[in-house]
Write an enzyme that holds these catalytic residues in place. Structure first.
Site, short mmCIF file in Angstrom:
data_model
loop_
_atom_site.label_atom_id
_atom_site.label_comp_id
_atom_site.label_asym_id
_atom_site.label_seq_id
_atom_site.Cartn_x
_atom_site.Cartn_y
_atom_site.Cartn_z
N HIS A 1 -5.96 60.90 43.27
CA HIS A 1 -4.61 60.23 43.70
C HIS A 1 -4.36 59.20 42.57
O HIS A 1 -5.02 59.00 41.82
CB HIS A 1 -4.93 59.33 45.13
N GLU B 1 -10.78 61.18 52.22
CA GLU B 1 -11.10 60.37 51.45
C GLU B 1 -12.17 59.43 51.36
O GLU B 1 -12.51 58.69 52.44
CB GLU B 1 -9.80 59.29 51.15
N ASN C 1 -2.10 63.78 42.55
CA ASN C 1 -1.29 63.37 43.12
C ASN C 1 -0.25 62.37 42.40
O ASN C 1 -0.61 61.47 41.64
CB ASN C 1 -1.45 62.39 44.43
N ASP D 1 0.44 63.30 53.25
CA ASP D 1 -0.27 62.47 52.42
C ASP D 1 -0.57 61.12 53.39
O ASP D 1 0.19 60.53 53.87
CB ASP D 1 0.73 62.18 51.36
N HIS D 2 -1.88 60.85 53.01
CA HIS D 2 -2.18 59.52 53.83
C HIS D 2 -1.98 59.25 55.06
O HIS D 2 -1.56 58.29 55.56
CB HIS D 2 -1.68 58.49 52.94
N THR E 1 4.76 57.95 42.01
CA THR E 1 5.39 56.67 41.36
C THR E 1 6.29 57.35 40.08
O THR E 1 7.49 56.85 39.83
CB THR E 1 4.54 55.72 40.72
N GLY F 1 0.15 53.91 41.80
CA GLY F 1 1.12 52.90 40.83
C GLY F 1 0.83 53.11 39.39
O GLY F 1 0.09 53.61 38.87
#
Ligand code: G3H
Ligand code: 13P
Ligand code: ZN
Length: 288
Positions: free
Chosen positions: A211, A135, A233, A83-84, A236, A183
């Site tokens: 996301h 992305e 995704n 991821d990322h 958090t 978040g």
């Protein structure tokens, strides 16, 4: 059973439901996701960030996830994903370890640079049979901006660019910005459904990833699935479940709980409960 991520996403998009891509960072969160998927009979994706590759070891996490998926859930499709990934070098490292799917996140770079590096990543990865998520637009992070100040237009995915980006890079999945944020965060009041619809129309059957979905509930979830979202995704919400459970267990500890396995086992189960709740909302239960 470790299953091709593209296959999991394509089935979801065609089937009108979405899967969860859950972030794992240790033994407990990995096991929680695997058990949650097993109990719900749901396909899932387990993903690892660069920071987790540093924390748990990229190779260590790879073997942990692979072993758990194959041993505990041999008949449940489980995708493994980075991821990322923010640089070509990280992607190279991940692919060389054996991760079968990666995200290259060049979303903070200029469009031309994002396009160029994403294409380079795709060429490298496809040669090795590794799937790539790109992305376009950019999903903000909690804390980096003041909610009152946020100019959502600066972050949004441009549908015309999305069409070109997918065509020119050859990516297997696209992460979009339509008012979502990482978040627990006040997202845009309303997601930009019209924009998502347009992106989906322009990129055909490529699965779209959302996301920052920890705080997305039923109504919104259904609206975006209808418009092409195949995967949410979640990080958090899992972290909070883990930490809150751990904090209260430590506070109320009895002698028995000096065994870390008791405390960590309860935290794992709290994470599993969230995984199961999300699977239900996404409609992937029973789809394994
Ligand atoms: O979307 C990304 C993650 O929530 C951030 O995770 O703290 O492991 O980099 P990280
Ligand atoms: P949240 O932390 O908001 O759930 O976002 C997770 C995510 O997008 C991981 O890539
Ligand atoms: Zn993300």
């Amino acid at each position: 059973m470790i299953t091709n991520v593209k296959e999991i996403l394509t089935k979801a998009k065609e089937g009108g439901y979405a899967v969860g891509a859950f972030n794992a960072m240790n033994l407990e969160t990995t096991r929680a996701i695997v058990e949650g998927a097993l109990e719900m009979r749901s396909p899932v994706i387990i993903q690892v960030t660069e920071k987790t590759m540093e924390y748990g070891g990229g190779r260590g996490m790879y073997h942990l996830i692979k072993n758990d998926a194959e041993f505990y859930a041999p008949d449940i499709p489980i995708g493994m994903h980075i991821d990322h990934g923010k640089s070509f070098e990280v992607i190279q490292r991940a692919a060389n370890i054996g991760y079968p799917s990666v995200m290259y996140d060049g979303s903070r770079n200029k469009y031309a640079d994002n396009l160029m590096v994403t294409k380079k990543v795709v060429d490298f990865c496809h040669e090795k049979g590794v799937d790539v998520q790109g992305e376009l637009g950019s999903v903000p992070y909690l804390g980096e901006i003041q909610i009152e100040d946020i100019d959502w237009d600066k972050y949004m995915t441009d549908p015309g660019q999305a069409e070109e980006f997918v065509k020119k890079t050859g990516i297997d999945a696209l992460a979009v910005a339509i008012g979502n944020a990482h978040g627990f965060f006040k997202e845009r009041k309303e997601p930009d459904y019209a924009r998502l619809e347009m992106i989906n129309k322009n990129i055909g059957n490529i699965p779209i990833i959302l996301h920052g979905a920890s705080d997305w509930e039923n109504g919104r979830v259904q609206e975006v699935i209808k418009r092409g979202i195949a995967c949410f995704n979640i990080d958090t919400a899992l972290r909070l479940a883990f930490i809150n459970n751990l904090a209260s267990a430590v506070k109320n500890k009895s002698e028995m709980s000096y065994d870390p396995r008791n405390i960590l086992g309860d935290a794992r189960d709290a994470v599993k409960a969230v995984v199961k709740e999300k699977i239900k909302i996404f409609g992937s239960d029973g789809k394994a």
